[in-house]
Design a protein around this motif. Structure first.
Motif, PDB file in Angstrom:
ATOM      1  N   ALA A  25      19.231  65.092  -2.162  1.00 13.01           N
ATOM      2  CA  ALA A  25      17.999  64.310  -2.193  1.00 13.01           C
ATOM      3  C   ALA A  25      17.185  64.715  -3.416  1.00 13.01           C
ATOM      4  O   ALA A  25      17.349  65.820  -3.942  1.00 13.01           O
TER       5      ALA A  25
ATOM      6  N   LYS B  81      15.873  68.371  -4.307  1.00 16.42           N
ATOM      7  CA  LYS B  81      16.502  69.319  -3.377  1.00 16.42           C
ATOM      8  C   LYS B  81      17.893  69.700  -3.866  1.00 16.42           C
ATOM      9  O   LYS B  81      18.493  69.016  -4.672  1.00 16.42           O
TER      10      LYS B  81
ATOM     11  N   SER C  43      21.818  68.983  10.967  1.00 20.93           N
ATOM     12  CA  SER C  43      20.926  67.825  10.873  1.00 20.93           C
ATOM     13  C   SER C  43      21.634  66.495  11.131  1.00 20.93           C
ATOM     14  O   SER C  43      20.968  65.485  11.382  1.00 20.93           O
TER      15      SER C  43
ATOM     16  N   LYS D 131      18.136  58.143   9.472  1.00 17.14           N
ATOM     17  CA  LYS D 131      16.728  58.482   9.371  1.00 17.14           C
ATOM     18  C   LYS D 131      16.311  58.467   7.898  1.00 17.14           C
ATOM     19  O   LYS D 131      17.151  58.669   7.017  1.00 17.14           O
TER      20      LYS D 131
ATOM     21  N   GLU E 211      15.026  60.696   6.239  1.00 16.25           N
ATOM     22  CA  GLU E 211      15.401  61.972   5.615  1.00 16.25           C
ATOM     23  C   GLU E 211      16.883  62.063   5.268  1.00 16.25           C
ATOM     24  O   GLU E 211      17.310  63.033   4.639  1.00 16.25           O
ATOM     25  N   ASP E 212      17.661  61.068   5.649  1.00 15.38           N
ATOM     26  CA  ASP E 212      19.064  61.010   5.226  1.00 15.38           C
ATOM     27  C   ASP E 212      19.204  60.399   3.828  1.00 15.38           C
ATOM     28  O   ASP E 212      20.306  60.388   3.270  1.00 15.38           O
TER      29      ASP E 212
ATOM     30  N   SER F 221      11.866  53.379   6.284  1.00 17.24           N
ATOM     31  CA  SER F 221      11.212  53.615   7.589  1.00 17.24           C
ATOM     32  C   SER F 221      10.566  52.343   8.113  1.00 17.24           C
ATOM     33  O   SER F 221      10.489  51.340   7.442  1.00 17.24           O
TER      34      SER F 221
END
Length: 115
Positions: free
Chosen positions: A40, A43, A62, A86, A88-89, A115
């Motif tokens: 990501a 990250k 996760s 999600k 965050e994926d 989202s």
């Protein structure tokens, strides 16, 4: 020389599903474990799932229960089925293969979860 080519990324709404595939070509005898990583923005690259030639699997905490890794040894292809996605994926997903002790990477495919 070995090449890994990923496909199947894209944009999906939260709760949706995507399926990734990664095909190896070239001098591909002796492929061992194959894995999916993701990175990501801002990250470090992290391991998502790994599958041995004998189909033993392991997952990042996760994604356990949501993602499934599989492979077709005859096609030298590894797959990643991603469900209940999600936000965050969201990341670039990379395929990796252990080929005679060397790690080979694909070019990556973008997965974006809104989202």
């Amino acid at each position: 020389q070995v090449h890994l080519v990923e496909s199947g990324g894209g944009l999906v709404q939260a709760g949706g599903s995507l399926s990734l595939s990664c095909a190896a070509s070239g001098s591909i005898f002796g492929i061992g474990a194959m894995a999916w990583y993701r990175q990501a923005p801002g990250k470090q690259r992290e391991l998502v799932a790994i599958i041995t030639r004998g189909a033993n699997t392991d997952y990042a905490d996760s994604v356990k229960g949501r993602f499934t890794v599989s492979r077709d040894n005859a096609k030298n292809t590894v797959y990643l089925q991603m469900n209940s996605l999600k936000p965050e994926d969201t990341a670039v997903y990379y395929c990796n293969a252990d080929i005679r002790g060397l790690g080979v990477w694909g070019q990556g495919t973008q997965v974006t979860v809104s989202s």
